[in-house]
Design a protein around this motif. Structure first.
Motif, PDB file in Angstrom:
ATOM      1  N   GLY A 112      67.203  91.720  25.182  1.00  0.00           N
ATOM      2  CA  GLY A 112      67.385  91.675  26.636  1.00  0.00           C
ATOM      3  C   GLY A 112      68.713  91.117  27.085  1.00  0.00           C
ATOM      4  N   VAL A 113      69.786  91.782  26.737  1.00  0.00           N
ATOM      5  CA  VAL A 113      71.127  91.209  26.833  1.00  0.00           C
ATOM      6  C   VAL A 113      71.460  90.604  28.200  1.00  0.00           C
ATOM      7  CG1 VAL A 113      72.059  93.552  27.190  1.00  0.00           C
ATOM      8  CG2 VAL A 113      73.590  91.683  26.547  1.00  0.00           C
ATOM      9  N   VAL A 114      71.292  91.341  29.295  1.00  0.00           N
ATOM     10  CA  VAL A 114      71.708  90.828  30.600  1.00  0.00           C
ATOM     11  C   VAL A 114      70.855  89.640  31.029  1.00  0.00           C
ATOM     12  CG1 VAL A 114      70.241  92.455  31.889  1.00  0.00           C
ATOM     13  CG2 VAL A 114      72.273  91.465  32.978  1.00  0.00           C
ATOM     14  N   ALA A 115      69.560  89.678  30.722  1.00  0.00           N
ATOM     15  CA  ALA A 115      68.683  88.567  31.086  1.00  0.00           C
ATOM     16  C   ALA A 115      68.950  87.357  30.205  1.00  0.00           C
ATOM     17  CB  ALA A 115      67.216  88.992  30.961  1.00  0.00           C
ATOM     18  N   SER A 116      69.190  87.598  28.921  1.00  0.00           N
ATOM     19  CA  SER A 116      69.449  86.494  27.997  1.00  0.00           C
ATOM     20  C   SER A 116      70.770  85.799  28.314  1.00  0.00           C
ATOM     21  CB  SER A 116      69.470  87.011  26.553  1.00  0.00           C
ATOM     22  OG  SER A 116      68.198  87.498  26.176  1.00  0.00           O
ATOM     23  N   VAL A 117      71.788  86.584  28.642  1.00  0.00           N
ATOM     24  CA  VAL A 117      73.077  85.991  29.036  1.00  0.00           C
ATOM     25  C   VAL A 117      72.900  85.194  30.324  1.00  0.00           C
ATOM     26  CG1 VAL A 117      75.393  86.518  29.899  1.00  0.00           C
ATOM     27  CG2 VAL A 117      74.525  87.685  27.866  1.00  0.00           C
ATOM     28  N   SER A 118      72.126  85.734  31.254  1.00  0.00           N
ATOM     29  CA  SER A 118      71.903  85.038  32.527  1.00  0.00           C
ATOM     30  C   SER A 118      71.177  83.715  32.331  1.00  0.00           C
ATOM     31  CB  SER A 118      71.089  85.925  33.475  1.00  0.00           C
ATOM     32  OG  SER A 118      71.796  87.097  33.799  1.00  0.00           O
ATOM     33  N   SER A 119      70.267  83.661  31.364  1.00  0.00           N
ATOM     34  CA  SER A 119      69.476  82.452  31.158  1.00  0.00           C
ATOM     35  C   SER A 119      70.191  81.411  30.304  1.00  0.00           C
ATOM     36  CB  SER A 119      68.136  82.809  30.514  1.00  0.00           C
ATOM     37  OG  SER A 119      68.323  83.430  29.255  1.00  0.00           O
ATOM     38  N   THR A 120      71.251  81.804  29.604  1.00  0.00           N
ATOM     39  CA  THR A 120      71.940  80.851  28.710  1.00  0.00           C
ATOM     40  C   THR A 120      73.386  80.588  29.129  1.00  0.00           C
ATOM     41  OG1 THR A 120      72.591  82.658  27.202  1.00  0.00           O
ATOM     42  CG2 THR A 120      70.522  81.518  26.735  1.00  0.00           C
ATOM     43  N   LEU A 121      73.778  81.049  30.303  1.00  0.00           N
ATOM     44  CA  LEU A 121      75.164  80.877  30.742  1.00  0.00           C
ATOM     45  C   LEU A 121      75.582  79.414  30.778  1.00  0.00           C
ATOM     46  CD1 LEU A 121      77.707  82.340  31.856  1.00  0.00           C
ATOM     47  CD2 LEU A 121      76.802  81.900  34.157  1.00  0.00           C
ATOM     48  N   LEU A 147      79.178  73.719  20.549  1.00  0.00           N
ATOM     49  CA  LEU A 147      77.868  73.705  21.212  1.00  0.00           C
ATOM     50  C   LEU A 147      77.645  74.959  22.062  1.00  0.00           C
ATOM     51  CD1 LEU A 147      77.615  69.952  22.317  1.00  0.00           C
ATOM     52  CD2 LEU A 147      76.379  71.087  20.451  1.00  0.00           C
ATOM     53  N   ALA A 148      78.736  75.637  22.440  1.00  0.00           N
ATOM     54  CA  ALA A 148      78.611  76.880  23.207  1.00  0.00           C
ATOM     55  C   ALA A 148      77.983  77.977  22.374  1.00  0.00           C
ATOM     56  CB  ALA A 148      79.989  77.328  23.710  1.00  0.00           C
ATOM     57  N   PHE A 149      78.008  77.822  21.053  1.00  0.00           N
ATOM     58  CA  PHE A 149      77.452  78.845  20.158  1.00  0.00           C
ATOM     59  C   PHE A 149      75.936  79.000  20.327  1.00  0.00           C
ATOM     60  CE2 PHE A 149      80.972  78.113  16.731  1.00  0.00           C
ATOM     61  CZ  PHE A 149      81.923  78.558  17.630  1.00  0.00           C
ATOM     62  N   THR A 150      75.318  78.017  20.978  1.00  0.00           N
ATOM     63  CA  THR A 150      73.869  78.064  21.181  1.00  0.00           C
ATOM     64  C   THR A 150      73.455  79.313  21.953  1.00  0.00           C
ATOM     65  OG1 THR A 150      73.754  75.646  21.213  1.00  0.00           O
ATOM     66  CG2 THR A 150      71.887  76.838  22.139  1.00  0.00           C
ATOM     67  N   ALA A 151      74.254  79.705  22.944  1.00  0.00           N
ATOM     68  CA  ALA A 151      73.898  80.841  23.809  1.00  0.00           C
ATOM     69  C   ALA A 151      73.740  82.146  23.033  1.00  0.00           C
ATOM     70  CB  ALA A 151      74.925  80.987  24.928  1.00  0.00           C
ATOM     71  N   PRO A 152      74.750  82.581  22.286  1.00  0.00           N
ATOM     72  CA  PRO A 152      74.555  83.845  21.551  1.00  0.00           C
ATOM     73  C   PRO A 152      73.529  83.730  20.438  1.00  0.00           C
ATOM     74  CG  PRO A 152      76.646  82.829  20.963  1.00  0.00           C
ATOM     75  CD  PRO A 152      76.128  82.095  22.151  1.00  0.00           C
ATOM     76  N   MET A 153      73.378  82.542  19.858  1.00  0.00           N
ATOM     77  CA  MET A 153      72.379  82.394  18.803  1.00  0.00           C
ATOM     78  C   MET A 153      70.974  82.533  19.374  1.00  0.00           C
ATOM     79  SD  MET A 153      74.107  82.145  16.070  1.00  0.00           S
ATOM     80  CE  MET A 153      72.809  81.766  14.923  1.00  0.00           C
ATOM     81  N   TRP A 154      70.779  82.092  20.618  1.00  0.00           N
ATOM     82  CA  TRP A 154      69.464  82.245  21.263  1.00  0.00           C
ATOM     83  C   TRP A 154      69.229  83.700  21.654  1.00  0.00           C
ATOM     84  CZ3 TRP A 154      66.918  83.556  25.845  1.00  0.00           C
ATOM     85  CH2 TRP A 154      65.620  83.041  25.985  1.00  0.00           C
ATOM     86  N   THR A 155      70.310  84.374  22.082  1.00  0.00           N
ATOM     87  CA  THR A 155      70.190  85.766  22.509  1.00  0.00           C
ATOM     88  C   THR A 155      70.018  86.702  21.319  1.00  0.00           C
ATOM     89  OG1 THR A 155      71.580  85.348  24.447  1.00  0.00           O
ATOM     90  CG2 THR A 155      71.330  87.635  23.748  1.00  0.00           C
ATOM     91  N   LEU A 156      70.863  86.530  20.306  1.00  0.00           N
ATOM     92  CA  LEU A 156      70.852  87.426  19.148  1.00  0.00           C
ATOM     93  C   LEU A 156      69.778  87.002  18.150  1.00  0.00           C
ATOM     94  CD1 LEU A 156      74.722  87.794  18.733  1.00  0.00           C
ATOM     95  CD2 LEU A 156      73.125  89.464  19.725  1.00  0.00           C
TER      96      LEU A 156
END
Length: 528
Positions: free
Chosen positions: A59-68, A250-259
């Motif tokens: 869910g790329v757009v939703a996942s990016v929105s939730s982890t921005l 620590l910013a790496f958390t966002a893509p790791m949660w999405t991917l």
């Protein structure tokens, strides 16, 4: 050509297509039987639908929105753009390694089956047990995390729609979570052919909304965008850590949660036609498309973000909602946000299917409490309905953590740790004890398997350690990262069960078929 001759030609063509489909299905069932399992599902996922499933589950757009918020706090513009790009490149190595394993052993058991077959015989059962429990932990907590974020998105929409007059409490948000989970339980209980077709809708709404969000952020922001230099190089540390380097990591958390969740293609392998080819393609395409679209969306968000601090201080639960509100205004924000909510909802539905297949497979090997119940296949839908509701109920219990924002973030961290630990285990065994054990499938890394697998395992080890750290320095109880508590609770439970009981009877995946060639080298009755 006469009309009757044309009809005969069409009939012959249809027969050929049907026969080819039956042949592929037979080949899938024979391979599955050789792996030790009888076919219990209808193979109604096509190649396209399998790719759609692996893609939509992220869910790329939703996942990016939730982890921005992770990228915003941990580097600002740099955190958003490069905090996504760098991890994505490393995740690609994990996806490639997993694709090779899924091609070789296409079974719903997936990761814990891979570990069992690649580990030294003495440790095969233990490796399978550890991998299975890590994956179960990640799968179920991810369902909760996705659906709770969907509830938060709905809360944000209500707040914006009421001009701030209605701010939902944690209890009300939890109530929305329960409603979402229940509806997902109903959807995920459907027959395989329905789930397969739904994924085509999932991917259309996800891609369409992502592209729309990118265009809107870049076009509507007009002259209010930051410069290209600032969009890519402006660094801001809002984490509380004095080290800018560590703050950026620590910013790496966002893509790791999405991917995450792309192992789903392996878990539905028993419902896929031509699984040995479809599963690896789905994993690679799903990760590649999500990483690429996510990066483009974050670049657009970086250009549209004129004040990192203002977004982080927004009263709305999610900073991306504030960004859309700033750029598009109330009506525009609600329009695109409604679509993002739909994307998040279908992402949770796809993840619910994935998690239920993991529960079913692990229960099929009697590795869960009450396995007899969770491994049952519903006679009407031919899907593991009991396993679906197991996932829903456990997710609802985990959702209680949402009454604490810190606990909820820790739950998200736990899902990533659990999933990536289960990803790394079979890859590690592939490059060590399993070097000569793997029987290559249609997709193989060949001589690149060892270097790619080494990079993948090293990256996971680094990220798991990082994910246990708190987001700020010298945290108090309210700011602590409790992922270690959640992970250790599961570890202690599964370890205690192993020592006291499971080691005596759990010997890894259990064969439930004896003679694969004679049993499955026929066309099933429903296709005759």
């Amino acid at each position: 050509m006469a009309k009757s001759e044309k009809l005969d030609a069409v009939t012959v063509s249809q027969e050929i297509v049907r026969d080819v489909g039956h042949s592929v299905s037979n080949a899938d069932n024979i391979l599955l039987a050789k792996l030790g399992y009888k076919s219990e599902f209808k193979r109604e996922f096509s190649m396209t639908e399998t790719v759609a499933f692996a893609f939509s589950i992220m869910g790329v757009v939703a996942s990016v929105s939730s982890t921005l918020s992770f990228g915003l706090a941990s580097g600002g513009h740099v955190g958003m753009v490069f905090g996504w790009l760098i991890p994505s490149l490393f995740v690609a190595t994990i996806a490639l390694s997993m694709a090779e394993l899924a091609s070789s052993m296409p079974t719903s058991a997936g990761l814990y089956y891979f570990s069992a077959k690649l580990a030294p015989p003495k440790y095969s059962a233990l490796a399978s047990w550890i991998t299975g429990w890590a994956n179960i932990t990640g799968q179920v907590t991810l369902v909760c995390g996705i659906d709770y974020t969907c509830a938060q998105m709905i809360a944000s929409a209500i707040a914006v729609g009421s001009d701030g007059a209605i701010i939902l409490s944690a209890g009300a948000t939890y109530g929305i979570l329960l409603a979402i989970l229940f509806s997902h339980g109903v959807v995920c209980s459907a027959a395989t052919h329905i789930l397969a077709r739904l994924n085509l809708f999932y991917v259309l709404i996800t891609v369409g909304t992502t592209i729309a969000a990118i265009i809107l952020l870049l076009v509507v922001s007009g002259d209010d965008k930051v410069s290209t230099k600032d969009a890519f190089t402006l660094f801001e540390n809002n984490t509380g850590w004095t080290s800018n380097g560590w703050a950026f990591i620590l910013a790496f958390t966002a893509p790791m949660w999405t991917l995450t969740g792309y192992d789903s293609a392996a878990h539905i392998a028993e419902e896929v036609s031509g699984a040995a080819r479809a599963a690896p393609i789905a994993i690679i395409v799903g990760v590649g498309a999500t990483a690429s679209l996510g990066w483009l969306l974050l670049i657009a968000a970086s250009f549209a973000t004129t004040s990192v601090t203002a977004l982080l201080e927004s009263p709305l639960p999610l900073p991306m909602a504030q960004l859309f509100l700033d750029v598009l205004g109330k009506r525009g924000m609600l329009a695109i946000w409604s679509l993002i909510i739909v994307v998040q909802y279908v992402t949770g539905a796809a993840q619910g299917v994935d998690a239920s297949r993991v529960v079913f497979a692990f229960a099929r090997d009697n590795a869960l409490p009450g396995s007899r119940l969770w491994k049952k296949i519903n006679v009407y839908t031919q899907t593991p309905v009991n396993a679906v509701w197991f996932v829903i109920v456990v997710s609802a219990v985990c959702g209680v953590l949402g009454f604490s924002e810190t606990a909820l973030e820790s739950l998200a961290g736990s899902s990533v740790i659990g999933l990536y630990t289960s990803y790394a285990a079979p890859i590690f065994l592939r490059i060590t004890s399993g070097r000569t054990k793997l029987v290559p499938g249609p997709f193989s890394l060949g001589r690149w398997a060892i270097p790619i697998g080494t990079i993948a395992v090293s990256w996971v080890m680094f990220m798991v350690i990082m994910l246990f750290f708190p987001s700020g320095r010298s945290p108090e109880a309210a700011d602590m990262n409790y992922a270690i508590v959640i992970i250790m609770a599961v570890f202690i439970f599964s370890s205690f069960w192993w020592i006291v009981s499971a080691r005596k009877w759990f010997h890894g995946p259990i064969k439930n078929v004896d003679d694969p060639d004679s049993t499955y080298n026929v066309v099933p009755k429903e296709h005759a």
